[in-house]
Design a protein around this motif. Structure first.
Motif, PDB file in Angstrom:
ATOM      1  N   ILE A  50       0.945  -1.393   0.113  1.00  0.00           N
ATOM      2  CA  ILE A  50      -0.036   0.092   0.016  1.00  0.00           C
ATOM      3  C   ILE A  50       0.741   1.264   0.119  1.00  0.00           C
ATOM      4  O   ILE A  50       1.774   1.371   0.680  1.00  0.00           O
ATOM      5  CB  ILE A  50      -0.976  -0.006   1.239  1.00  0.00           C
ATOM      6  CG1 ILE A  50      -1.845  -1.104   1.077  1.00  0.00           C
ATOM      7  CG2 ILE A  50      -1.804   1.296   1.260  1.00  0.00           C
ATOM      8  CD1 ILE A  50      -2.960  -1.382   2.045  1.00  0.00           C
ATOM      9  N   TYR A  51       0.761   2.074  -0.841  1.00  0.00           N
ATOM     10  CA  TYR A  51       1.656   3.270  -1.213  1.00  0.00           C
ATOM     11  C   TYR A  51       0.931   4.365  -0.410  1.00  0.00           C
ATOM     12  O   TYR A  51      -0.299   4.586  -0.589  1.00  0.00           O
ATOM     13  CB  TYR A  51       1.767   3.585  -2.459  1.00  0.00           C
ATOM     14  CG  TYR A  51       2.719   2.717  -3.261  1.00  0.00           C
ATOM     15  CD1 TYR A  51       3.280   1.643  -2.871  1.00  0.00           C
ATOM     16  CD2 TYR A  51       3.138   3.112  -4.704  1.00  0.00           C
ATOM     17  CE1 TYR A  51       4.389   0.756  -3.491  1.00  0.00           C
ATOM     18  CE2 TYR A  51       4.062   2.198  -5.145  1.00  0.00           C
ATOM     19  CZ  TYR A  51       4.479   1.195  -4.692  1.00  0.00           C
ATOM     20  OH  TYR A  51       5.590   0.333  -5.504  1.00  0.00           O
ATOM     21  N   ARG A  79       2.194  -4.004   3.827  1.00  0.00           N
ATOM     22  CA  ARG A  79       3.355  -3.195   3.985  1.00  0.00           C
ATOM     23  C   ARG A  79       3.090  -1.962   3.600  1.00  0.00           C
ATOM     24  O   ARG A  79       2.556  -1.815   2.439  1.00  0.00           O
ATOM     25  CB  ARG A  79       4.516  -3.637   3.160  1.00  0.00           C
ATOM     26  CG  ARG A  79       5.867  -2.978   3.461  1.00  0.00           C
ATOM     27  CD  ARG A  79       6.935  -3.242   2.255  1.00  0.00           C
ATOM     28  NE  ARG A  79       7.998  -2.644   2.230  1.00  0.00           N
ATOM     29  CZ  ARG A  79       8.888  -2.698   1.475  1.00  0.00           C
ATOM     30  NH1 ARG A  79       8.775  -3.452   0.595  1.00  0.00           N
ATOM     31  NH2 ARG A  79       9.725  -1.558   1.371  1.00  0.00           N
ATOM     32  N   ALA A  80       3.320  -1.072   4.263  1.00  0.00           N
ATOM     33  CA  ALA A  80       3.354   0.469   3.825  1.00  0.00           C
ATOM     34  C   ALA A  80       4.376   1.149   3.432  1.00  0.00           C
ATOM     35  O   ALA A  80       5.456   0.804   3.948  1.00  0.00           O
ATOM     36  CB  ALA A  80       2.421   1.299   4.992  1.00  0.00           C
ATOM     37  N   ILE A  81       4.317   1.781   2.238  1.00  0.00           N
ATOM     38  CA  ILE A  81       5.534   2.477   1.730  1.00  0.00           C
ATOM     39  C   ILE A  81       5.378   3.843   1.222  1.00  0.00           C
ATOM     40  O   ILE A  81       4.356   4.385   0.610  1.00  0.00           O
ATOM     41  CB  ILE A  81       5.977   1.661   0.388  1.00  0.00           C
ATOM     42  CG1 ILE A  81       6.153   0.393   0.419  1.00  0.00           C
ATOM     43  CG2 ILE A  81       7.029   2.331  -0.375  1.00  0.00           C
ATOM     44  CD1 ILE A  81       6.574  -0.476  -0.821  1.00  0.00           C
ATOM     45  N   LEU A  82       5.962   4.780   2.009  1.00  0.00           N
ATOM     46  CA  LEU A  82       5.800   6.306   2.042  1.00  0.00           C
ATOM     47  C   LEU A  82       6.443   6.851   1.042  1.00  0.00           C
ATOM     48  O   LEU A  82       7.697   6.564   0.718  1.00  0.00           O
ATOM     49  CB  LEU A  82       6.341   6.740   3.304  1.00  0.00           C
ATOM     50  CG  LEU A  82       5.513   6.384   4.756  1.00  0.00           C
ATOM     51  CD1 LEU A  82       6.292   6.791   5.880  1.00  0.00           C
ATOM     52  CD2 LEU A  82       4.214   7.449   4.697  1.00  0.00           C
ATOM     53  N   ASP A 121       2.633  -0.555  -9.261  1.00  0.00           N
ATOM     54  CA  ASP A 121       3.030  -1.785  -8.499  1.00  0.00           C
ATOM     55  C   ASP A 121       2.417  -1.931  -7.467  1.00  0.00           C
ATOM     56  O   ASP A 121       2.530  -2.895  -6.423  1.00  0.00           O
ATOM     57  CB  ASP A 121       4.419  -1.610  -8.212  1.00  0.00           C
ATOM     58  CG  ASP A 121       5.632  -1.623  -9.406  1.00  0.00           C
ATOM     59  OD1 ASP A 121       5.037  -2.273 -10.462  1.00  0.00           O
ATOM     60  OD2 ASP A 121       6.584  -1.147  -9.603  1.00  0.00           O
ATOM     61  N   ALA A 122       1.629  -0.711  -6.930  1.00  0.00           N
ATOM     62  CA  ALA A 122       1.141  -0.773  -5.912  1.00  0.00           C
ATOM     63  C   ALA A 122      -0.255  -1.686  -5.495  1.00  0.00           C
ATOM     64  O   ALA A 122      -0.873  -1.669  -6.903  1.00  0.00           O
ATOM     65  CB  ALA A 122       0.613   0.565  -5.075  1.00  0.00           C
ATOM     66  N   ASP A 123      -0.739  -2.400  -4.752  1.00  0.00           N
ATOM     67  CA  ASP A 123      -1.938  -2.875  -4.477  1.00  0.00           C
ATOM     68  C   ASP A 123      -3.343  -2.137  -4.179  1.00  0.00           C
ATOM     69  O   ASP A 123      -4.362  -2.065  -4.387  1.00  0.00           O
ATOM     70  CB  ASP A 123      -1.921  -4.284  -3.535  1.00  0.00           C
ATOM     71  CG  ASP A 123      -0.868  -5.204  -4.117  1.00  0.00           C
ATOM     72  OD1 ASP A 123      -0.956  -5.901  -5.000  1.00  0.00           O
ATOM     73  OD2 ASP A 123       0.130  -5.479  -3.123  1.00  0.00           O
ATOM     74  N   PRO A 160      -7.943  -0.059  -5.051  1.00  0.00           N
ATOM     75  CA  PRO A 160      -8.537   0.824  -4.144  1.00  0.00           C
ATOM     76  C   PRO A 160      -7.863   2.009  -3.716  1.00  0.00           C
ATOM     77  O   PRO A 160      -6.353   1.721  -3.607  1.00  0.00           O
ATOM     78  CB  PRO A 160      -8.796  -0.217  -3.054  1.00  0.00           C
ATOM     79  CG  PRO A 160      -7.694  -1.149  -3.069  1.00  0.00           C
ATOM     80  CD  PRO A 160      -7.482  -1.363  -4.658  1.00  0.00           C
ATOM     81  N   ALA A 161      -8.399   2.860  -3.189  1.00  0.00           N
ATOM     82  CA  ALA A 161      -7.563   4.164  -2.935  1.00  0.00           C
ATOM     83  C   ALA A 161      -8.673   4.941  -1.676  1.00  0.00           C
ATOM     84  O   ALA A 161      -9.651   4.925  -1.971  1.00  0.00           O
ATOM     85  CB  ALA A 161      -7.326   5.059  -3.625  1.00  0.00           C
TER      86      ALA A 161
END
Length: 255
Positions: A50-51, A79-82, A121-123, A160-161
């Motif tokens: 998740i970005y 996993r969160a990526i900031l 690349d994000a889910d 989703p966002a």
């Protein structure tokens, strides 16, 4: 009796009668049985990404983004990526606005600038930004404008966002900032995910000032000196956890 009598068996019959019965086949060994019945263990599902993409001028949205990322990370397998959105204003203007420039330290604390080419690349996504006159600021709008090639080919469709925001006052746009941002998601074909009232009693808190709404987490910054409260940070963590749980279901199924 004569040679054709039936009382004396012929040599062929006697040989057949004397031959021992064939031995039964040996039972299958235990190892053979194990080979036939063993089923390989299924591979562990991959970690969902998740970005958390944000713009922060005074640091409030940055603090919410980190809280959101903690919530995402609390879900096993997520996993969160900031990522931060680049600044578009010149330094002289930022100085007059008393903006708080990049506050992260070195090493692992540095939050990289978002690369739009890597967004597919994000889910899932969580976008955070302050309000400017009830809508997103120009910096965040410029970021979404730069995703036009992805929109043209619908590279983010179906992902989703969610949205989280910061406003100076209670009437400054906690909900309108999210409303007006949904148009960006709609053109990409993304799935807007509000948090509703899933935070429970915290959403009905009347004893203290709290940012956030059913559309997403939020903070009231006042004149810029008010940091996010513990309740606002807890809501942001819940937002991240809720989003990660949902994305896992979408990627790996209900289990």
């Amino acid at each position: 009796m004569g040679k054709g009598g039936g009382c004396i068996p012929s040599k062929r019959h006697r040989a057949a009668a004397a031959a021992p019965a064939p031995a039964p086949p040996p039972p299958a060994s235990h190892s053979h049985r194990r080979e036939r019945t063993s089923i390989p263990a299924p591979a562990a599902p991959r970690q969902v990404r998740i970005y958390v993409v944000f713009y922060s001028m005074y640091g409030h949205v940055r603090l919410l983004a980190r809280a959101v990322a903690r919530g995402v990370g609390s879900v096993p397998g997520a996993r969160a990526i900031l990522f931060r959105v680049p600044e578009t204003l010149p330094p002289a203007v930022l100085a007059r606005m008393e903006a708080r420039v990049e506050a992260d330290g070195g090493g692992e604390d540095v939050i990289p600038v978002v690369d739009t080419d890597g967004l597919p690349d994000a889910d899932g996504f969580l976008f955070g930004f302050p309000t400017r006159f009830g809508a997103m600021p120009a910096q965040m709008q410029a970021f979404f404008d730069s995703t036009a090639p992805l929109c043209r080919h619908q590279r983010l469709a179906g992902k989703p966002a969610g949205l989280f925001v910061s406003t100076g006052t209670q009437s400054g746009g906690q909900e309108t900032t999210a409303w007006t941002a949904i148009t960006q998601l709609a053109h990409h074909g993304m799935l807007f995910v509000p948090i509703g009232y899933t935070f429970g009693e915290g959403m009905f808190e009347m004893g203290e000032l709290r940012g956030g709404s059913p559309y997403g987490a939020g903070v009231f910054s006042g004149d810029g000196s008010r940091p996010p409260s513990e309740l606002e940070l807890a809501l942001a963590e819940h937002h991240g956890k809720y989003m990660a749980t949902l994305v896992k279901k979408l990627v790996h199924g209900a289990s």
